[in-house]
Scaffold this active site. Structure first.
Site, mmCIF file in Angstrom:
data_model
loop_
_atom_site.group_PDB
_atom_site.id
_atom_site.type_symbol
_atom_site.label_atom_id
_atom_site.label_comp_id
_atom_site.label_asym_id
_atom_site.label_seq_id
_atom_site.Cartn_x
_atom_site.Cartn_y
_atom_site.Cartn_z
ATOM 1 N N GLY A 15 0.834 -1.211 0.000
ATOM 2 C CA GLY A 15 0.000 0.000 0.000
ATOM 3 C C GLY A 15 0.865 1.256 0.000
ATOM 4 N N ARG A 29 19.428 10.668 -3.831
ATOM 5 C CA ARG A 29 20.414 11.732 -3.590
ATOM 6 C C ARG A 29 21.570 11.254 -2.712
ATOM 7 N NH1 ARG A 29 17.002 17.334 -4.050
ATOM 8 N NH2 ARG A 29 16.604 16.963 -6.279
ATOM 9 N N ARG A 76 1.341 -5.226 -5.306
ATOM 10 C CA ARG A 76 1.538 -6.408 -4.458
ATOM 11 C C ARG A 76 1.720 -7.571 -5.421
ATOM 12 N NH1 ARG A 76 -2.813 -3.735 -1.354
ATOM 13 N NH2 ARG A 76 -1.869 -2.993 0.580
ATOM 14 N N ASP A 107 5.290 -4.969 6.077
ATOM 15 C CA ASP A 107 5.902 -6.254 6.445
ATOM 16 C C ASP A 107 5.836 -7.309 5.339
ATOM 17 O OD1 ASP A 107 3.213 -6.462 6.832
ATOM 18 O OD2 ASP A 107 3.315 -7.135 8.917
ATOM 19 N N THR A 130 4.026 2.718 5.528
ATOM 20 C CA THR A 130 2.609 2.324 5.583
ATOM 21 C C THR A 130 1.905 3.286 6.526
ATOM 22 O OG1 THR A 130 1.031 0.734 6.519
ATOM 23 C CG2 THR A 130 3.297 0.506 7.252
ATOM 24 N N ASP A 132 -0.425 2.589 8.392
ATOM 25 C CA ASP A 132 -0.984 1.881 9.551
ATOM 26 C C ASP A 132 -0.114 1.945 10.808
ATOM 27 O OD1 ASP A 132 -3.110 1.214 7.998
ATOM 28 O OD2 ASP A 132 -2.526 -0.860 7.665
ATOM 29 N N ASP A 134 2.025 -0.095 11.829
ATOM 30 C CA ASP A 134 1.962 -1.386 12.529
ATOM 31 C C ASP A 134 3.231 -2.209 12.357
ATOM 32 O OD1 ASP A 134 1.588 -1.793 9.839
ATOM 33 O OD2 ASP A 134 -0.040 -3.214 10.038
ATOM 34 N N ARG A 176 -6.044 -2.286 9.094
ATOM 35 C CA ARG A 176 -6.535 -3.655 8.935
ATOM 36 C C ARG A 176 -6.329 -4.466 10.210
ATOM 37 N NH1 ARG A 176 -4.284 -5.717 3.518
ATOM 38 N NH2 ARG A 176 -2.580 -4.581 4.455
ATOM 39 N N LYS A 218 -24.513 15.965 26.024
ATOM 40 C CA LYS A 218 -23.925 16.029 24.672
ATOM 41 C C LYS A 218 -25.025 15.836 23.645
ATOM 42 C CE LYS A 218 -19.272 14.409 25.465
ATOM 43 N NZ LYS A 218 -18.297 13.358 25.279
ATOM 44 N N ARG A 261 -4.796 7.545 2.403
ATOM 45 C CA ARG A 261 -3.457 7.201 1.918
ATOM 46 C C ARG A 261 -2.872 8.286 1.017
ATOM 47 N NH1 ARG A 261 -3.742 0.939 0.954
ATOM 48 N NH2 ARG A 261 -3.450 1.386 -1.235
HETATM 49 O O1 F6P Z 1 -1.833 0.670 3.667
HETATM 50 C C1 F6P Z 1 -2.429 -0.189 4.607
HETATM 51 C C2 F6P Z 1 -3.876 -0.237 4.367
HETATM 52 O O2 F6P Z 1 -4.229 1.093 4.299
HETATM 53 C C3 F6P Z 1 -4.778 -0.966 5.344
HETATM 54 O O3 F6P Z 1 -5.166 -0.229 6.458
HETATM 55 C C4 F6P Z 1 -5.936 -1.351 4.469
HETATM 56 O O4 F6P Z 1 -6.649 -2.407 4.963
HETATM 57 C C5 F6P Z 1 -5.261 -1.685 3.197
HETATM 58 O O5 F6P Z 1 -4.117 -0.843 3.127
HETATM 59 C C6 F6P Z 1 -6.098 -1.577 1.977
HETATM 60 O O6 F6P Z 1 -5.266 -1.555 0.856
HETATM 61 P P1 F6P Z 1 -5.660 -1.925 -0.635
HETATM 62 O O7 F6P Z 1 -7.023 -1.393 -0.886
HETATM 63 O O8 F6P Z 1 -4.598 -1.280 -1.440
HETATM 64 O O9 F6P Z 1 -5.612 -3.414 -0.703
#
Ligand code: F6P
Length: 328
Positions: A15, A29, A76, A107, A130, A132, A134, A176, A218, A261
Site C-alpha cells: 500500500g 540523492r 503487491r 511487512d 505504511t 498503519d 503497525d 486492517r 452532549k 493514503r
Molecule cells: O496501507 C495499509 C492499508 O491502508 C490498510 O489499512 C488497508 O486495509 C489496506 O491498506 C487496503 O489496501 P488496498 O485497498 O490497497 O488493498
C-alpha cells in the site's frame, strides 16, 4: 568480505503512503552523494521481475518531496511469492548490474526482501512505509503522521454537520490489523468512543458510554472505528445496532477509505523519509543487509528484518486511558 556496492535499486511495494516519494528522493540523492549509481524499479517486485528499471540521478527526483503516492508506483506482486518469479527477478538484477536493494513498504514487502536475500544473497534494507504504523522496530512508519492529520481534518468537518443535526457519526478509518490511526486520530479529534482491534471491550460498553454522553448533555457524538475492529459488525451494522438500542440517537456512517493514503506528506514524514533514506544507503555501503531502518525516541535505529516482520508494535495503553477520561 561483502561485495562492494556500485549500484543500488530502490522500489516501493504494498500500500502506498505519503512520504514514499521523499524516501525515494533521499535514497537517490544519497547515492549521488557517495558517487554510486541508483536505479528506480517500477511497481515494486512486479517491475523487478519485468526489468522495468530507470536510472535515477539527483535531478530525477526534483520537486517530488511534497507529493503523495509514489512516482515509482506500487504493487503487491503474486509472482514474486514464487521461487520462479524471484529467480527471474534475480536474473534481471544481474543483467542490470544492480548490487543491492532498498525496499520501501510494509511487512509483506519485507518478507519478500528477506526471502530474496536468503535465496540469492542480494543485500536488502527496508524502510517502513505504511499509514498503519503497525511495524515492529520503529515508533513511526512513513505516511502515518500525514494520515493522522488527514483523518483529524476530516473528522473536524464531520463534527460540524454532526452537531448541526444532533447526530451520532460512526467514522471508519483504515488499520486492517492495528488501531494506531483510530486511537490517535480519535483522541486528536475528540471522539467520544474509539473501537480498535487491540481492545475488544464489547459493544455494551459503547452503549453505556453513549447513554452517559446523552445524560451529560452532549447533543452529537463521534465514534471512530478501526476497520480491523473485532466486534464482528461492519460500521453499518454498528450504526443499526446503536439505533436499535438507543433510539434517541440519529446515526450516520462515514467510511473514510483510501483518501487516508493520499495527500502531500506532513513535514514530519518528509524529514523522517529523508533521514531513513540516508541511513538505508549508508548501511548498504557499510556491507550491511537484512535490516530495517526505524526511528526510536527520535534516533534512527535498525532492527533485523526478521524481527520487524515477526514482532508486534503495541499501541500505547495510556492513550486508551486518556481517551476514556476525555469521553466523560
Ligand atoms: O496501507 C495499509 C492499508 O491502508 C490498510 O489499512 C488497508 O486495509 C489496506 O491498506 C487496503 O489496501 P488496498 O485497498 O490497497 O488493498
Amino acid at each position: 568480505m561483502p561485495k562492494k556496492i556500485f549500484k543500488i535499486g530502490v522500489l516501493t511495494s504494498g500500500g502506498d503512503a505519503p512520504g514514499m516519494n521523499a524516501a525515494i528522493r533521499s535514497v537517490v540523492r544519497t547515492c549521488a552523494h557517495y558517487s554510486i549509481e541508483c536505479v528506480g524499479i517500477y511497481r515494486g517486485y512486479e517491475g523487478l521481475i519485468e526489468g522495468d528499471f530507470k536510472a535515477m540521478e539527483a535531478r530525477s527526483v526534483s520537486n517530488i518531496i511534497n507529493h503523495g503516492g509514489t512516482i515509482l508506483k506500487s504493487a503487491r506482486s503474486k509472482e514474486f511469492r514464487t521461487i520462479a518469479g524471484r529467480q527471474i527477478a534475480f536474473e534481471k538484477m544481474q543483467e542490470a548490474e544492480i548490487d543491492a536493494l532498498v525496499v520501501i513498504g510494509g511487512d509483506g514487502s519485507f518478507t519478500g526482501a528477506l526471502i530474496f536475500n536468503q535465496e540469492f544473497g542480494i543485500p536488502v534494507i527496508g524502510i517502513p512505509g505504511t499509514i498503519d504504523n503497525d511495524i515492529y522496530g520503529t515508533d513511526y512508519t512513513l505516511g502515518y503522521d500525514t494520515a493522522l492529520n488527514t483523518v483529524v481534518e476530516v473528522i473536524d468537518k464531520i463534527r460540524d454537520t454532526a452537531s448541526s443535526h444532533n447526530r451520532l457519526f460512526i467514522v471508519e478509518v483504515m488499520g486492517r490489523d492495528a488501531g494506531f490511526i483510530a486511537l490517535n486520530a480519535g483522541v486528536g479529534a475528540g471522539a467520544e468512543e474509539i473501537l480498535i482491534p487491540e481492545e475488544d471491550l464489547g459493544l455494551d460498553r459503547m452503549l453505556e458510554s453513549l447513554k452517559r454522553s446523552k445524560r451529560s448533555g452532549k447533543s452529537s457524538s463521534i465514534v471512530v472505528v478501526s476497520e480491523g475492529e473485532k466486534s464482528g459488525k461492519s460500521v453499518f451494522e454498528l450504526a443499526k445496532f446503536v439505533e436499535e438500542n438507543l433510539p434517541e440517537y440519529e446515526t450516520r456512517v462515514s467510511v473514510l477509505g483510501h483518501m487516508q493514503r493520499g495527500g502531500s506528506p506532513s513535514c514530519f514524514d518528509r524529514v523522517l523519509a529523508s533521514r531513513m533514506g540516508v541511513k538505508a544507503v549508508e548501511l548498504l555501503l557499510d556491507g550491511k543487509s537484512n535490516l530495517m531502518v526505524g526511528i526510536k525516541n527520535n534516533k534512527i535505529e535498525t532492527t533485523e528484518l526478521s524481527k520487524a516482520i515477526k514482532g508486534t508494535h503495541h499501541i500505547d495503553k495510556e492513550l486508551i486511558r486518556v481517551s476514556d477520561i476525555m469521553g466523560v
